[in-house]
Motif scaffolding. Structure first.
Motif, mmCIF file in Angstrom:
data_model
loop_
_atom_site.group_PDB
_atom_site.id
_atom_site.type_symbol
_atom_site.label_atom_id
_atom_site.label_comp_id
_atom_site.label_asym_id
_atom_site.label_seq_id
_atom_site.Cartn_x
_atom_site.Cartn_y
_atom_site.Cartn_z
ATOM 1 N N ILE A 45 0.858 -1.194 0.000
ATOM 2 C CA ILE A 45 0.000 0.000 0.000
ATOM 3 C C ILE A 45 0.887 1.234 0.000
ATOM 4 O O ILE A 45 1.817 1.340 0.807
ATOM 5 C CB ILE A 45 -0.946 -0.013 1.224
ATOM 6 N N LYS A 46 0.610 2.173 -0.894
ATOM 7 C CA LYS A 46 1.513 3.322 -1.061
ATOM 8 C C LYS A 46 1.622 4.187 0.182
ATOM 9 O O LYS A 46 2.651 4.816 0.413
ATOM 10 C CB LYS A 46 1.122 4.164 -2.275
ATOM 11 N N GLU A 47 0.605 4.219 1.023
ATOM 12 C CA GLU A 47 0.653 5.028 2.237
ATOM 13 C C GLU A 47 1.375 4.339 3.397
ATOM 14 O O GLU A 47 1.533 4.915 4.471
ATOM 15 C CB GLU A 47 -0.767 5.399 2.697
ATOM 16 N N VAL A 48 1.803 3.099 3.191
ATOM 17 C CA VAL A 48 2.492 2.331 4.237
ATOM 18 C C VAL A 48 4.000 2.464 4.050
ATOM 19 O O VAL A 48 4.531 2.178 2.981
ATOM 20 C CB VAL A 48 2.066 0.843 4.195
ATOM 21 N N SER A 49 4.690 2.910 5.122
ATOM 22 C CA SER A 49 6.148 3.031 5.047
ATOM 23 C C SER A 49 6.854 1.874 5.740
ATOM 24 O O SER A 49 7.970 1.536 5.375
ATOM 25 C CB SER A 49 6.619 4.348 5.667
ATOM 26 N N HIS A 50 6.224 1.288 6.755
ATOM 27 C CA HIS A 50 6.828 0.192 7.505
ATOM 28 C C HIS A 50 5.765 -0.854 7.786
ATOM 29 O O HIS A 50 4.620 -0.517 8.074
ATOM 30 C CB HIS A 50 7.375 0.676 8.855
ATOM 31 N N CYS A 51 6.170 -2.110 7.715
ATOM 32 C CA CYS A 51 5.241 -3.206 7.992
ATOM 33 C C CYS A 51 6.050 -4.346 8.606
ATOM 34 O O CYS A 51 6.933 -4.900 7.956
ATOM 35 C CB CYS A 51 4.565 -3.643 6.699
ATOM 36 N N TYR A 52 5.759 -4.672 9.877
ATOM 37 C CA TYR A 52 6.555 -5.650 10.616
ATOM 38 C C TYR A 52 5.698 -6.716 11.275
ATOM 39 O O TYR A 52 4.690 -6.419 11.889
ATOM 40 C CB TYR A 52 7.357 -4.972 11.744
ATOM 41 N N ASP A 53 6.151 -7.945 11.182
ATOM 42 C CA ASP A 53 5.653 -9.068 11.972
ATOM 43 C C ASP A 53 6.562 -9.091 13.197
ATOM 44 O O ASP A 53 7.769 -9.222 13.071
ATOM 45 C CB ASP A 53 5.781 -10.347 11.150
ATOM 46 N N ARG A 54 5.984 -8.937 14.365
ATOM 47 C CA ARG A 54 6.799 -8.833 15.582
ATOM 48 C C ARG A 54 6.446 -9.911 16.596
ATOM 49 O O ARG A 54 5.291 -10.324 16.688
ATOM 50 C CB ARG A 54 6.564 -7.484 16.269
ATOM 51 N N GLU A 55 7.443 -10.333 17.357
ATOM 52 C CA GLU A 55 7.180 -11.165 18.525
ATOM 53 C C GLU A 55 6.532 -10.270 19.563
ATOM 54 O O GLU A 55 6.929 -9.117 19.733
ATOM 55 C CB GLU A 55 8.482 -11.725 19.096
ATOM 56 N N CYS A 56 5.554 -10.796 20.254
ATOM 57 C CA CYS A 56 4.839 -9.991 21.233
ATOM 58 C C CYS A 56 4.852 -10.667 22.595
ATOM 59 O O CYS A 56 4.889 -11.891 22.686
ATOM 60 C CB CYS A 56 3.396 -9.782 20.778
ATOM 61 N N PRO A 57 4.795 -9.862 23.650
ATOM 62 C CA PRO A 57 4.768 -10.449 24.990
ATOM 63 C C PRO A 57 3.436 -11.152 25.247
ATOM 64 O O PRO A 57 2.436 -10.875 24.579
ATOM 65 C CB PRO A 57 4.938 -9.241 25.914
ATOM 66 N N ASP A 58 3.434 -12.054 26.216
ATOM 67 C CA ASP A 58 2.196 -12.732 26.593
ATOM 68 C C ASP A 58 1.125 -11.700 26.909
ATOM 69 O O ASP A 58 1.392 -10.680 27.552
ATOM 70 C CB ASP A 58 2.429 -13.624 27.819
ATOM 71 N N GLY A 59 -0.075 -11.968 26.429
ATOM 72 C CA GLY A 59 -1.190 -11.068 26.691
ATOM 73 C C GLY A 59 -1.349 -9.964 25.662
ATOM 74 O O GLY A 59 -2.307 -9.205 25.708
ATOM 75 N N TRP A 60 -0.432 -9.847 24.739
ATOM 76 C CA TRP A 60 -0.522 -8.840 23.665
ATOM 77 C C TRP A 60 -0.695 -9.600 22.360
ATOM 78 O O TRP A 60 0.227 -10.244 21.879
ATOM 79 C CB TRP A 60 0.733 -7.972 23.617
ATOM 80 N N ASP A 61 -1.889 -9.549 21.794
ATOM 81 C CA ASP A 61 -2.227 -10.366 20.629
ATOM 82 C C ASP A 61 -2.027 -9.661 19.290
ATOM 83 O O ASP A 61 -2.300 -10.244 18.249
ATOM 84 C CB ASP A 61 -3.680 -10.838 20.737
ATOM 85 N N TYR A 62 -1.592 -8.430 19.313
ATOM 86 C CA TYR A 62 -1.417 -7.673 18.072
ATOM 87 C C TYR A 62 -0.017 -7.963 17.544
ATOM 88 O O TYR A 62 0.974 -7.634 18.186
ATOM 89 C CB TYR A 62 -1.635 -6.184 18.335
ATOM 90 N N ASN A 63 0.059 -8.579 16.365
ATOM 91 C CA ASN A 63 1.337 -9.091 15.887
ATOM 92 C C ASN A 63 1.834 -8.474 14.586
ATOM 93 O O ASN A 63 2.946 -8.740 14.152
ATOM 94 C CB ASN A 63 1.265 -10.609 15.733
ATOM 95 N N LEU A 64 1.011 -7.658 13.937
ATOM 96 C CA LEU A 64 1.429 -7.012 12.690
ATOM 97 C C LEU A 64 1.377 -5.503 12.914
ATOM 98 O O LEU A 64 0.336 -4.956 13.263
ATOM 99 C CB LEU A 64 0.517 -7.411 11.528
#
Length: 156
Positions: free
Chosen positions: A92-111
């Motif tokens: 998407i042209k408006e997107v500058s960064h896009c990361y798949d990240r490891e997340c701590p327990d209890g944090w379900d947002y991964n992208l």
């Protein structure tokens, strides 16, 4: 990965230190590090071909060119779809960064996706469209308040 030789480090050092807009930038770099212009170009090509660097480009400050609505969005994406959706969002042209990240327990947002837009309304529409197109109902939006640092990493 094997280590990078000194000539390559010197060339990359020159590229990362405010690459100058000039008629013959690779010739200037060659003169700076005492090699030929062809050596510089061949080394850069080798670095791109081997994934050491992605490209040579500019870094624009979004606010300076009229993009005043910027937000980091954190999306809850099923793990089996993260590569597919992440790859599409990265285009998407408006997107500058896009990361798949490891997340701590209890944090379900991964992208994590950084989106830039000219208006808050446009930003909200981009986020809404992503949510609808990919059926991503759970996400968090972190609007940029002010930029504290915008520079590339110095590796050498």
């Amino acid at each position: 990965m094997k280590s990078i030789d000194e000539k390559t480090k010197n060339i990359l050092r020159e590229l990362q230190n405010n690459f100058k807009l000039e008629t013959k930038p690779f010739k200037r770099i060659a003169n700076e590090i005492d090699c030929s212009e062809d050596d510089v170009i061949t080394t850069i090509t080798h670095c791109i071909d081997n994934g050491i660097i992605r490209r040579i480009g500019i870094a624009v400050k979004p606010q300076k060119v009229g993009f005043s609505a910027n937000a980091l969005t954190a999306w809850k994406v099923p793990p089996e779809k993260i590569h597919e959706i992440g790859s599409e969002l990265a285009e998407i042209k408006e997107v500058s960064h896009c990361y798949d990240r490891e997340c701590p327990d209890g944090w379900d947002y991964n992208l994590f996706v950084m989106i830039h837009s000219k208006t808050k309304e446009d930003l909200d529409n981009i986020i809404k469209n992503i949510s609808q197109k990919y059926d991503l109902k759970e996400y968090k939006v972190y609007n940029t308040v002010r930029e504290l640092k915008k520079s590339s990493m110095k590796y050498f």
